[in-house]
Design a protein around this motif. Structure first.
Motif, mmCIF file in Angstrom:
data_model
loop_
_atom_site.group_PDB
_atom_site.id
_atom_site.type_symbol
_atom_site.label_atom_id
_atom_site.label_comp_id
_atom_site.label_asym_id
_atom_site.label_seq_id
_atom_site.Cartn_x
_atom_site.Cartn_y
_atom_site.Cartn_z
ATOM 1 N N VAL A 109 -95.548 -6.735 -79.017
ATOM 2 C CA VAL A 109 -95.518 -5.417 -78.616
ATOM 3 C C VAL A 109 -95.876 -4.598 -79.951
ATOM 4 N N VAL A 110 -96.709 -3.564 -79.884
ATOM 5 C CA VAL A 110 -97.230 -2.856 -80.794
ATOM 6 C C VAL A 110 -96.917 -1.529 -80.606
ATOM 7 N N ASN A 111 -97.176 -0.726 -81.746
ATOM 8 C CA ASN A 111 -96.904 0.755 -81.706
ATOM 9 C C ASN A 111 -95.469 0.950 -81.351
ATOM 10 N N ILE A 112 -94.341 0.394 -81.952
ATOM 11 C CA ILE A 112 -93.148 0.513 -81.544
ATOM 12 C C ILE A 112 -92.615 1.541 -82.630
ATOM 13 N N LYS A 113 -92.124 2.508 -82.110
ATOM 14 C CA LYS A 113 -91.453 3.785 -82.722
ATOM 15 C C LYS A 113 -90.129 3.338 -83.498
ATOM 16 N N GLY A 114 -90.158 3.615 -84.860
ATOM 17 C CA GLY A 114 -88.953 3.240 -85.621
ATOM 18 C C GLY A 114 -87.914 3.752 -85.237
ATOM 19 N N ASN A 115 -87.956 5.110 -84.951
ATOM 20 C CA ASN A 115 -86.633 5.662 -84.390
ATOM 21 C C ASN A 115 -85.879 5.113 -83.407
ATOM 22 N N ALA A 116 -86.652 4.728 -82.172
ATOM 23 C CA ALA A 116 -86.385 4.000 -81.121
ATOM 24 C C ALA A 116 -85.996 2.575 -81.418
ATOM 25 N N LEU A 117 -86.583 1.831 -82.206
ATOM 26 C CA LEU A 117 -86.038 0.445 -82.669
ATOM 27 C C LEU A 117 -84.541 0.357 -83.368
ATOM 28 N N LYS A 118 -84.479 1.561 -84.059
ATOM 29 C CA LYS A 118 -83.109 1.499 -84.657
ATOM 30 C C LYS A 118 -81.686 1.749 -83.597
ATOM 31 N N LYS A 119 -82.308 2.096 -82.279
ATOM 32 C CA LYS A 119 -81.308 2.122 -81.268
ATOM 33 C C LYS A 119 -81.408 1.061 -80.143
ATOM 34 N N GLY A 120 -82.166 -0.004 -80.558
ATOM 35 C CA GLY A 120 -82.492 -0.993 -79.647
ATOM 36 C C GLY A 120 -83.414 -0.955 -78.486
ATOM 37 N N LYS A 121 -84.502 0.188 -78.536
ATOM 38 C CA LYS A 121 -85.542 0.355 -77.689
ATOM 39 C C LYS A 121 -86.812 0.088 -78.113
ATOM 40 N N LEU A 122 -87.718 -0.835 -77.289
ATOM 41 C CA LEU A 122 -89.035 -0.989 -77.899
ATOM 42 C C LEU A 122 -89.730 -0.066 -77.175
ATOM 43 N N GLN A 123 -89.755 1.105 -77.613
ATOM 44 C CA GLN A 123 -90.908 2.081 -77.177
ATOM 45 C C GLN A 123 -92.485 1.864 -77.749
ATOM 46 N N GLY A 124 -92.966 0.975 -77.178
ATOM 47 C CA GLY A 124 -94.439 0.580 -77.563
ATOM 48 C C GLY A 124 -95.315 0.222 -76.801
ATOM 49 N N THR A 125 -96.367 -0.465 -76.915
ATOM 50 C CA THR A 125 -97.471 -1.043 -76.311
ATOM 51 C C THR A 125 -97.018 -2.642 -75.867
ATOM 52 N N ALA A 126 -96.983 -3.078 -74.955
ATOM 53 C CA ALA A 126 -96.950 -4.337 -74.537
ATOM 54 C C ALA A 126 -98.326 -5.196 -74.469
ATOM 55 N N LEU A 127 -98.746 -5.707 -75.605
ATOM 56 C CA LEU A 127 -100.011 -6.493 -75.262
ATOM 57 C C LEU A 127 -99.867 -7.887 -74.697
ATOM 58 N N THR A 128 -98.725 -8.367 -74.828
ATOM 59 C CA THR A 128 -98.630 -9.807 -74.043
ATOM 60 C C THR A 128 -97.070 -9.403 -73.379
ATOM 61 N N GLU A 129 -96.826 -9.365 -72.282
ATOM 62 C CA GLU A 129 -95.539 -9.129 -71.584
ATOM 63 C C GLU A 129 -94.614 -10.318 -71.893
ATOM 64 N N GLU A 163 -108.070 -14.082 -76.800
ATOM 65 C CA GLU A 163 -106.636 -14.086 -76.891
ATOM 66 C C GLU A 163 -105.801 -13.821 -75.763
ATOM 67 N N ARG A 164 -106.632 -12.517 -75.156
ATOM 68 C CA ARG A 164 -105.710 -12.049 -73.568
ATOM 69 C C ARG A 164 -105.711 -13.175 -72.616
ATOM 70 N N SER A 165 -106.835 -13.921 -72.618
ATOM 71 C CA SER A 165 -106.912 -15.053 -71.629
ATOM 72 C C SER A 165 -106.111 -16.196 -71.740
ATOM 73 N N SER A 166 -105.370 -16.427 -72.780
ATOM 74 C CA SER A 166 -104.498 -17.494 -73.002
ATOM 75 C C SER A 166 -103.345 -17.202 -74.119
ATOM 76 N N ARG A 167 -102.289 -17.563 -73.685
ATOM 77 C CA ARG A 167 -101.027 -17.401 -74.609
ATOM 78 C C ARG A 167 -100.886 -18.463 -75.754
ATOM 79 N N GLY A 168 -101.465 -19.741 -75.242
ATOM 80 C CA GLY A 168 -101.504 -20.877 -76.100
ATOM 81 C C GLY A 168 -102.331 -20.909 -77.201
ATOM 82 N N LYS A 169 -102.203 -21.586 -78.259
ATOM 83 C CA LYS A 169 -103.069 -21.997 -79.487
ATOM 84 C C LYS A 169 -103.552 -20.637 -79.979
ATOM 85 N N TRP A 170 -102.800 -19.928 -80.128
ATOM 86 C CA TRP A 170 -102.951 -18.502 -80.602
ATOM 87 C C TRP A 170 -103.017 -18.488 -82.069
#
Length: 197
Positions: A109-129, A163-170
């Motif tokens: 997950v990228v672009n996670i907002k710091g103020n949300a992270l302090k509250k246990g919320k991952l407000q960001g963009t999931a590049l890998t679910e 990288e998007r095509s496979s989770r392994g060998k990253w």
């Protein structure tokens, strides 16, 4: 009382040099030292704020692999105006002895907002679910690592097509270097094995 003193000293000395051998419920010093920075990962019946081995009782290993969805992630040290990158990997794929598919990317997950992270919320963009820990049978314990980086300002973080095509060998280290993520601000890990083992 003076007669007991030498025995007490001897008893304390023996206790002091006694070394606890790692068991399936005890982390070795390298695994225990991985966790730092105050990251917290909370599943419905399991709050993780330090390095640990998921106990077999209460079916926690089964629940973490087959029932529970993505955990809540807290970082009290997050700065409100900053952005963060969270990575969850298994460096022990397919086993700790044979790490030929490491790093297996479970969550990014990228672009996670710091103020949300302090509250246990991952407000960001999931590049890998999120994909739960699912160590194969008879491969022993796997480490599942949550690593939090401060995202450099104005730096878009992405995955290449390959990288998007496979989770392994990253190539996790290449990813860190490419986007200038530097040292993690916090990290946490737990160990678990297949719940049928």
């Amino acid at each position: 009382m003076a007669v007991l003193a030498p025995f007490l000293v001897l008893f304390v000395f023996i206790l002091g040099i006694h070394k606890v051998e790692p068991t399936q419920d005890t982390l070795d010093s390298l695994d225990a030292s991985f966790c730092h920075g105050g990251l917290e990962v909370n599943y419905p019946e399991l709050d993780i704020d330090k390095c640990l081995i998921i106990p077999k009782d209460l079916k926690l290993r089964e629940k973490i692999s087959t029932v529970w969805e993505a955990p809540q992630v807290y970082f009290s040290g997050a700065q409100k105006e900053k952005m963060y990158v969270l990575v969850m990997v298994d460096p022990d794929a397919p086993s700790r002895i044979k790490q030929t598919s490491a790093y297996w990317r479970h969550w990014l997950v990228v672009n996670i907002k710091g103020n949300a992270l302090k509250k246990g919320k991952l407000q960001g963009t999931a590049l890998t679910e999120y994909h739960p820990p699912t160590p194969p049978q008879k491969t022993g314990f796997h480490r599942y690592q949550f690593i939090l980086f401060e995202q450099p300002p104005h730096t878009p973080v992405s995955l290449a097509d390959q990288e998007r095509s496979s989770r392994g060998k990253w190539d996790f280290q290449a990813f860190i270097t490419k986007f200038g993520l530097g040292e993690p601000v916090a990290s946490l890990q737990f160990l678990t094995q297949n719940f049928k083992d």
